[in-house]
Enzyme design. Structure first.
Site, PDB file in Angstrom:
ATOM      1  N   ASP A 168       1.592   2.653   3.932  1.00 39.19           N
ATOM      2  CA  ASP A 168       0.800   3.811   3.486  1.00 39.19           C
ATOM      3  C   ASP A 168       1.726   4.968   3.077  1.00 39.19           C
ATOM      4  OD1 ASP A 168      -1.500   5.076   2.740  1.00 39.19           O
ATOM      5  OD2 ASP A 168      -2.243   5.469   4.767  1.00 39.19           O
TER       6      ASP A 168
ATOM      7  N   HIS B 279      -9.688   0.153   1.364  1.00 38.84           N
ATOM      8  CA  HIS B 279      -9.388   1.158   2.395  1.00 38.84           C
ATOM      9  C   HIS B 279     -10.590   1.225   3.324  1.00 38.84           C
ATOM     10  CE1 HIS B 279      -8.594   5.366   3.937  1.00 38.84           C
ATOM     11  NE2 HIS B 279      -9.911   5.344   3.976  1.00 38.84           N
TER      12      HIS B 279
ATOM     13  N   HIS C 264      -5.950  -0.782   6.932  1.00 38.18           N
ATOM     14  CA  HIS C 264      -6.094   0.203   8.022  1.00 38.18           C
ATOM     15  C   HIS C 264      -6.974  -0.353   9.152  1.00 38.18           C
ATOM     16  CE1 HIS C 264      -4.447   2.680   4.912  1.00 38.18           C
ATOM     17  NE2 HIS C 264      -5.578   3.072   4.373  1.00 38.18           N
TER      18      HIS C 264
ATOM     19  N   TYR D 298     -10.427   5.665  -4.583  1.00 40.22           N
ATOM     20  CA  TYR D 298     -11.402   5.528  -3.496  1.00 40.22           C
ATOM     21  C   TYR D 298     -12.792   5.164  -4.003  1.00 40.22           C
ATOM     22  CZ  TYR D 298      -9.271   7.277   0.878  1.00 40.22           C
ATOM     23  OH  TYR D 298      -8.556   7.420   2.020  1.00 40.22           O
TER      24      TYR D 298
ATOM     25  N   GLU E 275      -6.534  16.598   0.241  1.00 39.37           N
ATOM     26  CA  GLU E 275      -7.800  16.847   0.943  1.00 39.37           C
ATOM     27  C   GLU E 275      -7.928  18.278   1.469  1.00 39.37           C
ATOM     28  OE1 GLU E 275      -5.803  14.200   1.682  1.00 39.37           O
ATOM     29  OE2 GLU E 275      -6.997  12.461   2.291  1.00 39.37           O
TER      30      GLU E 275
ATOM     31  N   HIS F 246       1.492   5.115  -1.952  1.00 42.66           N
ATOM     32  CA  HIS F 246       1.064   6.167  -2.881  1.00 42.66           C
ATOM     33  C   HIS F 246       2.289   6.657  -3.642  1.00 42.66           C
ATOM     34  CE1 HIS F 246      -2.982   6.380  -1.086  1.00 42.66           C
ATOM     35  NE2 HIS F 246      -2.341   6.008   0.004  1.00 42.66           N
TER      36      HIS F 246
ATOM     37  N   THR G  19      -7.446   9.277  -2.110  1.00 37.30           N
ATOM     38  CA  THR G  19      -8.704  10.017  -2.160  1.00 37.30           C
ATOM     39  C   THR G  19      -8.908  10.683  -3.513  1.00 37.30           C
ATOM     40  OG1 THR G  19      -8.034  10.646   0.061  1.00 37.30           O
ATOM     41  CG2 THR G  19     -10.073  11.601  -0.763  1.00 37.30           C
TER      42      THR G  19
ATOM     43  N   HIS H  96       0.846  -1.203   0.000  1.00 41.15           N
ATOM     44  CA  HIS H  96       0.000   0.000   0.000  1.00 41.15           C
ATOM     45  C   HIS H  96       0.881   1.252   0.000  1.00 41.15           C
ATOM     46  CE1 HIS H  96      -3.963   1.958   1.292  1.00 41.15           C
ATOM     47  NE2 HIS H  96      -3.086   2.938   1.334  1.00 41.15           N
TER      48      HIS H  96
ATOM     49  N   LYS I 245      -8.506  -1.055  -6.080  1.00 41.21           N
ATOM     50  CA  LYS I 245      -8.664  -0.403  -4.780  1.00 41.21           C
ATOM     51  C   LYS I 245     -10.039   0.240  -4.685  1.00 41.21           C
ATOM     52  CE  LYS I 245      -7.434   3.007  -1.602  1.00 41.21           C
ATOM     53  NZ  LYS I 245      -6.465   4.076  -1.501  1.00 41.21           N
TER      54      LYS I 245
HETATM   55 ZN   LIG Z   1      -3.307   5.025   1.664  1.00 43.42          ZN
END
Ligand SMILES: [Zn+2]
Length: 386
Positions: A295, A210, A239, A146, A86, A79, A115, A77, A171
């Site tokens: 993450d 997620h 998570h 997401y 955000e 990015h 996201t 996981h 995902k």
């Molecule tokens: Zn993540």
């Protein structure tokens, strides 16, 4: 010795075709004692005591003088191109570097979108993964982000799985105010597509979920499994250590045969992570069902007491190995139990062959450890990158 690089930093591999590491205290992940490891063209060809030096081809020989050697980490996981966003465009997290992954001991990585599936694209993510491949690492991606319907490269999740070699799964986010609020029906539809695409491609087609801080937690997933014909093993929620309630649901998920992922994103989270593992021990959950990921590149917004955003930073991948060291030191868990969480198990969940073990036929992805299990050297497919 550093590998030769071309002008773009891609590794010029196998200047010397074989690598012979002498006197390694090997955890494969099971303890093997002091052995020699021979890799030829990036794959492990032999592991045993006092190997004879091959005469048919040039060999780079290194005496590790009893240093501990473990499999390179598989982080499922990350990015790769940065997550976040955000708090507006200024909060977009920058991309991770190959050097950062290597320093963190991560030799196999699954990239994903977070996201933001709008300003971040799967094309960019795929290119980043391919770039890491040129640098000598092994990189795959999840399609989707997401939201549902999923963003894709080719028009559908199943087609992405069939047509794009690097796509190993999809995902989606549940129980999060930032998700598209999918119910069991939508999740089943997605899983069915991933399963079919996976079958046609010869992949597992895992649905990486997620799980946010919303009150339903894993409930939409339980209902999807109960309502449909998709086996629980198609889903891999992540998570799940974020709260006691969610962990209790993960225990139930594990009892029903499901696998799940715990996140090790920051130094402050490590004591909490250790409590999660002792809880899983108490519940007698089979650790083969558990994976741990960083993450890395994910955002970390911090708020003041009034809920105003006061700081915004992001996670790296180096906490993954920090977590293993912490659980070993503070939790007293032996390395042979911890290493599968960041090697063999994620490789199995994702269906990646040749990763997570130091054994004949596996890729020569190796970490050389010094005092306190600090990472001193990293080999990826037989080439020294650190
Ligand atoms: Zn993540």
């Amino acid at each position: 010795m550093a590998p030769a690089m071309d002008a773009f930093g891609a590794t010029k591999r196998y200047r010397v075709p074989a690598l012979l590491l002498r006197n390694a205290e090997l955890y494969a992940p099971e303890p093997k004692g002091t052995v020699d490891i021979l890799a030829v063209f990036g794959r492990i060809a032999a592991v045993r005591e006092k190997l004879p030096r091959p005469r048919a081809f040039p060999v780079e020989e290194v005496d590790l003088e009893g240093r501990t050697v473990v499999p390179g980490l598989v982080d499922l996981h990350v990015h790769l191109i940065g997550g976040g966003g955000e708090a507006g465009p200024a909060s977009r997290v920058p991309p991770l570097s190959a050097e950062g992954l290597v320093r963190g001991g991560v030799t196999t990585v699954m990239g994903l979108l977070g996201t933001d599936g709008i300003t971040r694209s799967l094309v960019d993510l795929l290119a980043a993964a391919r770039g890491l491949g040129e640098r000598g690492l092994t990189a795959y991606i999840y399609t989707g982000s997401y939201s549902l319907p999923s963003v894709t490269l080719t028009g559908s999740v199943a087609r992405d799985l069939v047509l794009i070699p690097e796509v190993l799964g999809v995902k989606v986010a549940v129980s999060d105010h930032r998700s598209s609020q999918p119910g069991p029906r939508e999740l089943l539809g997605l899983a069915a597509e991933a399963r079919l695409g996976g079958m046609l491609a010869g992949k597992r087609g895992i649905v990486h979920v997620h799980v946010g801080g919303g009150r339903r937690g894993l409930e939409p997933l339980f209902r999807a499994v109960d309502d449909g014909d998709i086996p629980i093993s198609q889903f891999h929620p992540t998570h799940v250590g974020r709260s006691g309630d969610l962990l209790a649901q993960a225990v139930e998920w594990g009892r029903r045969g499901g696998s799940f992922d715990l996140t090790a994103p920051s130094a402050e989270s490590l004591p909490w992570l250790e409590r999660s593992f002792s809880e899983l021990e108490r519940a007698k959950i089979d650790w083969e069902k558990i994976t741990m990921s960083s993450d890395g590149g994910g955002s970390r917004p911090r708020f003041d007491r009034e809920g105003n955003l006061v700081a915004y930073d992001h996670f790296g991948v180096e906490t993954l190995w920090e977590a293993v060291r912490f659980l070993h030191r503070k939790g007293g868990y032996p390395l042979e139990r911890l290493l599968p969480l960041v090697g063999k198990n994620p490789a199995q969940v994702l269906g990646i062959a040749g990763k997570g073990k130091v054994a004949v036929g596996y890729d020569a992805d190796l970490l050389i450890l010094g005092d306190g299990l600090a990472i001193e050297g990293v080999y990826a497919r037989g080439v020294r990158l650190l």
